[in-house]
Design an enzyme around this catalytic site. Structure first.
Site, PDB file in Angstrom:
ATOM      1  N   GLU A  56      -8.515  -2.695   5.429  1.00 46.78           N
ATOM      2  CA  GLU A  56      -6.978  -3.370   5.831  1.00 46.78           C
ATOM      3  C   GLU A  56      -6.619  -2.950   7.195  1.00 46.78           C
ATOM      4  O   GLU A  56      -6.662  -1.994   7.564  1.00 46.78           O
ATOM      5  CB  GLU A  56      -5.903  -3.122   4.612  1.00 46.78           C
ATOM      6  CG  GLU A  56      -4.803  -3.789   4.620  1.00 46.78           C
ATOM      7  CD  GLU A  56      -3.925  -3.352   3.482  1.00 46.78           C
ATOM      8  OE1 GLU A  56      -2.675  -3.290   3.593  1.00 46.78           O
ATOM      9  OE2 GLU A  56      -4.725  -3.266   2.379  1.00 46.78           O
ATOM     10  N   ASP A  58      -2.824  -3.584   8.464  1.00 43.31           N
ATOM     11  CA  ASP A  58      -1.590  -3.757   7.942  1.00 43.31           C
ATOM     12  C   ASP A  58      -0.347  -3.820   8.681  1.00 43.31           C
ATOM     13  O   ASP A  58      -0.125  -2.800   9.685  1.00 43.31           O
ATOM     14  CB  ASP A  58      -1.193  -2.697   6.999  1.00 43.31           C
ATOM     15  CG  ASP A  58      -0.198  -2.823   5.950  1.00 43.31           C
ATOM     16  OD1 ASP A  58       0.254  -4.262   5.484  1.00 43.31           O
ATOM     17  OD2 ASP A  58      -0.077  -2.173   5.252  1.00 43.31           O
ATOM     18  N   GLU A  60       3.786  -4.225   8.293  1.00 41.25           N
ATOM     19  CA  GLU A  60       4.844  -4.406   7.326  1.00 41.25           C
ATOM     20  C   GLU A  60       6.272  -4.210   8.109  1.00 41.25           C
ATOM     21  O   GLU A  60       6.442  -3.204   8.846  1.00 41.25           O
ATOM     22  CB  GLU A  60       4.777  -3.085   6.319  1.00 41.25           C
ATOM     23  CG  GLU A  60       3.704  -3.346   5.352  1.00 41.25           C
ATOM     24  CD  GLU A  60       3.629  -2.230   4.522  1.00 41.25           C
ATOM     25  OE1 GLU A  60       3.056  -2.613   3.271  1.00 41.25           O
ATOM     26  OE2 GLU A  60       4.130  -1.342   4.445  1.00 41.25           O
ATOM     27  N   HIS A  73       6.137  -1.074  10.536  1.00 43.99           N
ATOM     28  CA  HIS A  73       5.126  -0.006   9.998  1.00 43.99           C
ATOM     29  C   HIS A  73       3.847  -0.790  10.026  1.00 43.99           C
ATOM     30  O   HIS A  73       3.561  -1.583   9.689  1.00 43.99           O
ATOM     31  CB  HIS A  73       5.440   0.174   8.711  1.00 43.99           C
ATOM     32  CG  HIS A  73       4.579   1.240   7.820  1.00 43.99           C
ATOM     33  ND1 HIS A  73       5.017   2.678   7.958  1.00 43.99           N
ATOM     34  CD2 HIS A  73       3.644   1.028   7.356  1.00 43.99           C
ATOM     35  CE1 HIS A  73       3.902   3.137   7.034  1.00 43.99           C
ATOM     36  NE2 HIS A  73       3.040   2.338   6.945  1.00 43.99           N
ATOM     37  N   GLU A  85      -0.618   5.613   9.964  1.00 40.06           N
ATOM     38  CA  GLU A  85       0.422   5.224  10.226  1.00 40.06           C
ATOM     39  C   GLU A  85       1.096   5.387  11.617  1.00 40.06           C
ATOM     40  O   GLU A  85       0.928   6.235  12.187  1.00 40.06           O
ATOM     41  CB  GLU A  85       1.541   5.797   9.054  1.00 40.06           C
ATOM     42  CG  GLU A  85       1.210   5.455   7.530  1.00 40.06           C
ATOM     43  CD  GLU A  85       0.735   6.583   7.032  1.00 40.06           C
ATOM     44  OE1 GLU A  85       0.313   7.540   7.831  1.00 40.06           O
ATOM     45  OE2 GLU A  85       0.442   6.492   5.631  1.00 40.06           O
ATOM     46  N   ARG A 226       2.332  17.249   9.061  1.00 43.66           N
ATOM     47  CA  ARG A 226       1.499  16.557   7.929  1.00 43.66           C
ATOM     48  C   ARG A 226      -0.024  16.996   7.826  1.00 43.66           C
ATOM     49  O   ARG A 226      -0.660  17.084   6.704  1.00 43.66           O
ATOM     50  CB  ARG A 226       1.608  15.018   8.131  1.00 43.66           C
ATOM     51  CG  ARG A 226       0.897  14.173   7.090  1.00 43.66           C
ATOM     52  CD  ARG A 226       0.970  12.802   7.586  1.00 43.66           C
ATOM     53  NE  ARG A 226       0.172  11.845   6.649  1.00 43.66           N
ATOM     54  CZ  ARG A 226      -0.051  10.454   6.945  1.00 43.66           C
ATOM     55  NH1 ARG A 226       0.597  10.017   8.004  1.00 43.66           N
ATOM     56  NH2 ARG A 226      -0.952   9.848   6.235  1.00 43.66           N
TER      57      ARG A 226
END
Length: 235
Positions: A56, A58, A60, A73, A85, A226
């Site tokens: 994918e 993506d 957004e 995003h 991201e 993270r």
């Protein structure tokens, strides 16, 4: 494809998907986003295959309260693994007029551009991380309610008194390799267009650096909190 609208109210949203499946392409779509208080709404524009190990690419557009900017995003999945991201603010009001959002996907790289300016590049580093290069994808778009996470991580909810929320789309084009009956329309050496081998030149690289320096607000490749055990290999 002529211009058309996505509309969202409390009962239903809207969306579309391409009739064709593609294995590499240069996809363009012009959007004018929901004006005013768009908090809780999400406009999507993406390429995706099907199944648990899907690929994918993506985009957004996360709505916000009146006067606050949208967040663009982006994420890239390969073999079902996402988590890549990058988020951006835009250098214009995306609700005031149409702007062009492009996804170039070829065997060397994925380039996401806004009004011809590259904002993100994901290179094919197949030796260390899977790259989307063997699953056909369709183009999708939708307008839907995601008030549980879209705006300030769900702290700001959708105000349905502003419904229906409406976004406009036009000038969709796909200069792409159509996949039909197990074969690509870009068969043979040198098939496809210039985009099939396109990468960033020096001018485009400077544009990318300008966008990322001034308008990127999150990059998974710099998020040491993270990834305390080390950043992803492609970073």
């Amino acid at each position: 494809m002529a211009s058309f609208l996505h509309s969202l109210d409390k009962i239903s949203g809207s969306g579309f998907q391409s009739k064709n499946q593609y294995l590499f392409g240069n996809i363009d779509l012009q959007l004018k986003l929901v004006p005013g208080n768009s908090a809780g709404t999400v406009i999507t524009y993406y390429l995706s295959s099907q199944g648990p190990t899907h690929d994918e690419i993506d985009l957004e557009f996360l709505g916000n309260v009146t006067g606050q900017p949208y967040t663009l995003h982006t994420n890239i999945y390969s073999q079902g693994e996402g988590g890549r991201e990058q988020q951006f603010r835009l250098w214009f009001d995306p609700t005031a007029d149409f702007h062009a959002y492009s996804i170039l996907w070829n065997p060397q790289c994925i380039i996401i551009s806004v009004d011809g300016k590259p904002i993100r590049v994901f290179k094919n580093m197949q030796a260390i991380v899977p790259f989307p290069n063997n699953q056909t994808m369709r183009v999708y778009s939708s307008l839907w309610d995601a008030e549980d996470w879209a705006t300030q991580r769900g702290r700001v909810k959708t105000d349905w008194s502003n419904a229906p929320f409406t976004a406009a789309f036009r000038n969709y084009s796909a200069d792409a390799c159509v996949w039909t009956n197990g074969q690509s329309s870009c068969r043979g050496s040198g098939s496809g267009s210039d985009w099939m081998n396109q990468q960033l030149d020096a001018t485009s690289l400077k544009m990318l650096q300008w966008v990322q320096k001034n308008y990127m607000i999150y990059n998974y490749c710099t998020d040491y909190k993270r990834f305390p055990q080390g950043l992803p290999k492609e970073c």
